[in-house]
Design an enzyme around this catalytic site. Structure first.
Site, PDB file in Angstrom:
ATOM      1  N   TYR A   1      -2.829   3.288  -0.393  1.00  0.00           N
ATOM      2  CA  TYR A   1      -4.339   2.745  -0.349  1.00  0.00           C
ATOM      3  C   TYR A   1      -5.015   3.766  -1.686  1.00  0.00           C
ATOM      4  O   TYR A   1      -5.697   3.927  -2.329  1.00  0.00           O
ATOM      5  CB  TYR A   1      -4.990   2.330   0.640  1.00  0.00           C
ATOM      6  CG  TYR A   1      -6.469   2.191   0.648  1.00  0.00           C
ATOM      7  CD1 TYR A   1      -7.013   0.913   0.652  1.00  0.00           C
ATOM      8  CD2 TYR A   1      -7.262   2.994   0.828  1.00  0.00           C
ATOM      9  CE1 TYR A   1      -7.977   0.569   0.494  1.00  0.00           C
ATOM     10  CE2 TYR A   1      -8.919   2.307   0.564  1.00  0.00           C
ATOM     11  CZ  TYR A   1      -8.735   1.388   0.409  1.00  0.00           C
ATOM     12  OH  TYR A   1     -10.007   0.796   0.468  1.00  0.00           O
TER      13      TYR A   1
ATOM     14  N   LYS B   1      -7.701   3.988  -5.030  1.00  0.00           N
ATOM     15  CA  LYS B   1      -8.039   3.776  -5.010  1.00  0.00           C
ATOM     16  C   LYS B   1      -8.702   4.987  -7.091  1.00  0.00           C
ATOM     17  O   LYS B   1      -9.858   4.483  -6.937  1.00  0.00           O
ATOM     18  CB  LYS B   1      -8.951   3.980  -4.246  1.00  0.00           C
ATOM     19  CG  LYS B   1      -9.323   2.657  -3.820  1.00  0.00           C
ATOM     20  CD  LYS B   1      -9.754   1.553  -4.223  1.00  0.00           C
ATOM     21  CE  LYS B   1      -9.756   0.270  -3.214  1.00  0.00           C
ATOM     22  NZ  LYS B   1      -9.790  -0.935  -3.701  1.00  0.00           N
TER      23      LYS B   1
ATOM     24  N   THR C   1     -15.525  -5.377   7.932  1.00  0.00           N
ATOM     25  CA  THR C   1     -14.781  -6.101   8.077  1.00  0.00           C
ATOM     26  C   THR C   1     -13.509  -6.211   8.238  1.00  0.00           C
ATOM     27  O   THR C   1     -13.228  -5.465   8.787  1.00  0.00           O
ATOM     28  CB  THR C   1     -14.680  -5.610   5.985  1.00  0.00           C
ATOM     29  OG1 THR C   1     -13.884  -5.243   5.398  1.00  0.00           O
ATOM     30  CG2 THR C   1     -15.860  -5.914   5.697  1.00  0.00           C
TER      31      THR C   1
END
Length: 249
Positions: free
Chosen positions: A172, A176, A207
């Site tokens: 991840y 990014k 979220t």
């Protein structure tokens, strides 16, 4: 207050049927933009767009799995036919496949997981942006917002005093960081055009991706992306921001 009069601007938000994407769409529509809700399933996009329409906002739905090149080209053609331009692109769709935030897995994460993460978070983002760019260049004030993450900050990851120092899900984070590199390079290429390109760190938001332990609600988390999508003509380009403040690369 809802702006009931369209300002003529059109925004496309990927992964917009829920979470941050949906809330950024709502906030843009409240400013008078017509928002195109993009999702991997058309019924999900239609349901989200209908919610905004029921609030008196201008919203449309479009099928767009960003990992599907044919759907990307179809979306470009549909937007071209209906609107002739695109004023805002928010590259919001993304995945986090590493599993846990508070890990350091560079020695063990599988290459397959890295590839799958980059396919969505980086390669698809680049493909969507390149495909939509001719429409964005037709805008008098084009804005491209890449939803990155503070987890992509190499400066903060290397700093033992940083609050993300011990959070190192490699796939991840690396994806990014790559998004941030694309932001810098594209902004430089478009520096003599009205188009502004920036990366956004929304914050640690409640979220599905952020989890229940997150500190920000979705309404607050959407603000950075919306700010960058509606920058004035003298606004920044080629930067990395959170709520108006620069984030170190």
């Amino acid at each position: 207050m809802v702006n009931s009069e369209s300002n003529g601007k059109v925004a496309l938000v990927t992964g917009a049927n829920k979470g941050l994407g949906f809330e950024m769409s709502r906030q843009l529509a409240q400013q008078g933009l017509t928002v195109i809700i993009a999702a991997r399933k058309l019924e999900a996009a239609v349901a989200a767009a209908t919610k905004l329409k029921n609030e008196g906002l201008k919203a449309e739905a479009i099928l767009l799995d960003i990992n599907d090149s044919i759907q990307i080209q179809s979306a470009v053609q549909e937007i071209k036919n209906r609107f002739g331009k695109l004023d805002v692109l928010i590259n919001n769709a993304g995945v986090m496949l590493d599993g846990e935030w508070a890990i350091s897995n560079a020695s063990s994460v599988s290459v397959d997981m890295i590839r799958k993460t980059f396919d969505t978070n980086f390669f698809a983002l680049v493909e969507v942006t390149q495909a939509m760019l001719p429409l964005i260049l037709k805008s008098q004030s084009g804005r491209i917002v890449n939803m990155a993450s503070i987890e992509g900050s190499l400066t903060l990851h290397a700093d033992p005093s940083s609050f993300i120092y011990d959070s190192k899900p490699f796939a991840y984070d690396a994806s990014k960081a790559a998004v941030n590199s694309f932001t810098v390079h594209l902004a430089h290429e478009l520096r003599n055009t009205p188009v502004k390109v920036n990366s956004a760190h929304p914050g640690w938001v409640k979220t599905e991706l952020g989890g229940d332990g997150a500190m920000m609600d979705i309404t607050e988390g959407a603000k950075t992306g919306v700010q960058l999508a509606t920058l004035p003509d003298d606004g920044a380009s080629g930067g990395f921001f959170h709520l108006g403040q620069p984030v170190p690369w």
